[in-house]
Design an enzyme around this catalytic site. Structure first.
Site, short mmCIF file in Angstrom:
data_model
loop_
_atom_site.label_atom_id
_atom_site.label_comp_id
_atom_site.label_asym_id
_atom_site.label_seq_id
_atom_site.Cartn_x
_atom_site.Cartn_y
_atom_site.Cartn_z
N LYS A 1 -23.20 10.76 -2.89
CA LYS A 1 -24.51 10.92 -2.25
C LYS A 1 -24.37 11.79 -1.00
CE LYS A 1 -23.91 6.62 0.34
NZ LYS A 1 -24.46 5.30 0.68
N ARG B 1 -29.94 -6.23 3.57
CA ARG B 1 -30.63 -4.94 3.65
C ARG B 1 -31.49 -4.79 2.40
NH1 ARG B 1 -26.91 0.30 4.15
NH2 ARG B 1 -26.41 -0.40 2.04
N TYR C 1 -25.20 24.98 29.92
CA TYR C 1 -26.46 24.40 30.37
C TYR C 1 -26.25 23.24 31.33
CZ TYR C 1 -28.92 27.06 26.76
OH TYR C 1 -29.44 28.08 25.99
N MET D 1 -26.69 25.20 21.03
CA MET D 1 -27.14 25.29 19.65
C MET D 1 -26.18 26.06 18.76
SD MET D 1 -30.75 26.68 18.11
CE MET D 1 -31.71 25.44 18.97
#
Length: 372
Positions: free
Chosen positions: A35, A143, A268, A316
């Site tokens: 998956k 779950r 940043y 990014m």
């Protein structure tokens, strides 16, 4: 130079890991869990490497493959069928709509049944032939799955449903198998075995952690996910401790080397300031590629045979590393973010996450390349 960043996937590592899992669970069939795009390794890459697509020309037959594939969604199963995979496929979350059921039948796909709504859909449809069902029992995960008290009535309804193939298969899922000292797993094993004693059908309990750390859970099928890719499911452990080989190397390249003065910041927010003169390397990978933005100062990468720390905030498209004042690294040099030289489990610990998240969150900007 190859495109970067890229995830290089080793076919040999995947095959070696499958063989090692067979040694660990010699009496069990293997439901290879693929998956989430093969845990970020490429769905068809994994199928080609460990599935029935693994054709060995020297003996003229398919050899050494997994006995089946576990998937989360119908769309994943259909991709495998379109890619030529003809073996057993199991939808671990089951089907979501009644209209999915004829598709399961026509493509010979097994399904988990874990909720009353799914049972109702089976009871109110007419199919060309019965669908193979694995009933999920909630032994403690809480779950999805039927509770112990619900099981008998649900099982009888499935037995009476003409749209369900017989025998019905049986499964559960562990909550704490990745904590080898947690007794809850044995409690779940005991509850499952007591509940289904004497019933027909195949049984599966063990995920990767169950397979590696709870041998009594291996049963008819094991369902290795992360272990198939050479990664341990246990924090503080490594796949290599179990003779598993990392199948993914996430690599990029240095695109700039800069002289950097003591007292100067980088990136940043001026998040990091150099304490001494040094050289910084700028690496072409960032959170737009799936590398976590929250990777803290000191998270290692591997450059020219050594660990080098990330400094400043991951942006990014780029991140910066402190190469050291005397570094000879240059533009174009390869950078391994994780792989054989730098275990993904170690990187995950630095970042405060799990290796599962790192390998599955890579974005489409990262080229995924299958190598021998």
């Amino acid at each position: 130079m190859k495109p970067f960043p890229r995830a290089e996937i080793s076919r040999c590592a995947l095959q070696s890991n499958l063989a090692q899992l067979r040694l660990i669970a010699p009496k069990s069939k293997i439901m290879a869990v693929v998956k989430a795009n093969g845990y970020g390794h490429g769905l068809l890459n994994v199928a080609e490497s460990v599935g029935i697509l693994n054709f060995v020309e020297s003996v003229g037959k398919y050899h050494g493959g997994a006995d089946g594939f576990g998937l989360a969604r119908l769309e994943e199963a259909l991709q495998l069928r379109a890619g030529g995979v003809e073996g057993k496929l199991l939808l671990l979350e089951g089907f979501f709509r009644q209209s999915d059921l004829p598709i399961l039948v026509s493509h010979n796909i097994d399904t988990v049944v874990h909720h009353e709504s799914q049972l109702q859909m089976l009871e109110t449809i007419k199919l060309d032939k019965p669908v193979t069902v694995w009933i999920k029992i909630d032994t403690g995960m809480h779950r999805i799955g039927f509770t112990l008290d619900q099981f008998d009535s649900i099982y009888q309804r499935l037995l009476q449903c003409p749209q369900v193939a017989k025998p019905i298969h049986l499964m559960t899922h562990f909550a704490c198998a990745d904590e080898p000292d947690n007794k809850m797993t044995q409690t779940q094993i005991n509850a499952f075995e007591e509940l289904i004693s004497g019933l027909d059908g195949d049984r599966t309990l063990a995920n990767s952690a169950g397979t590696l750390f709870w041998p009594s859970s291996q049963a008819d099928w094991i369902r290795p996910g992360i272990a198939l890719y050479g990664v341990s499911p246990v924090v503080g452990d490594k796949g290599t401790n179990h003779r598993l080989i990392p199948a993914m190397e996430l690599v990029s390249n240095i695109i700039a080397v800069r002289e950097h003065k003591a007292g100067d910041s980088v990136g940043y927010g001026a998040f990091w300031t150099a304490k001494q003169d040094t050289r910084l390397g700028v690496v072409a990978i960032g959170y737009g590629d799936g590398y976590p933005r929250n990777a803290p100062e000191g998270t290692p990468v591997w450059i020219n045979g050594r660990r080098v720390p990330i400094v400043g905030r991951v942006s990014m498209d780029m991140l910066t590393v402190d190469l050291g004042a005397d570094a000879q690294d240059k533009v174009g040099d390869s950078v391994q973010l994780w792989g054989k030289a730098l275990a993904v489990e170690e990187v995950a610990e630095h970042i405060g996450t799990i290796a599962y998240e790192l390998v599955t969150k890579l974005t489409p900007r990262v080229l995924v390349e299958l190598l021998d």
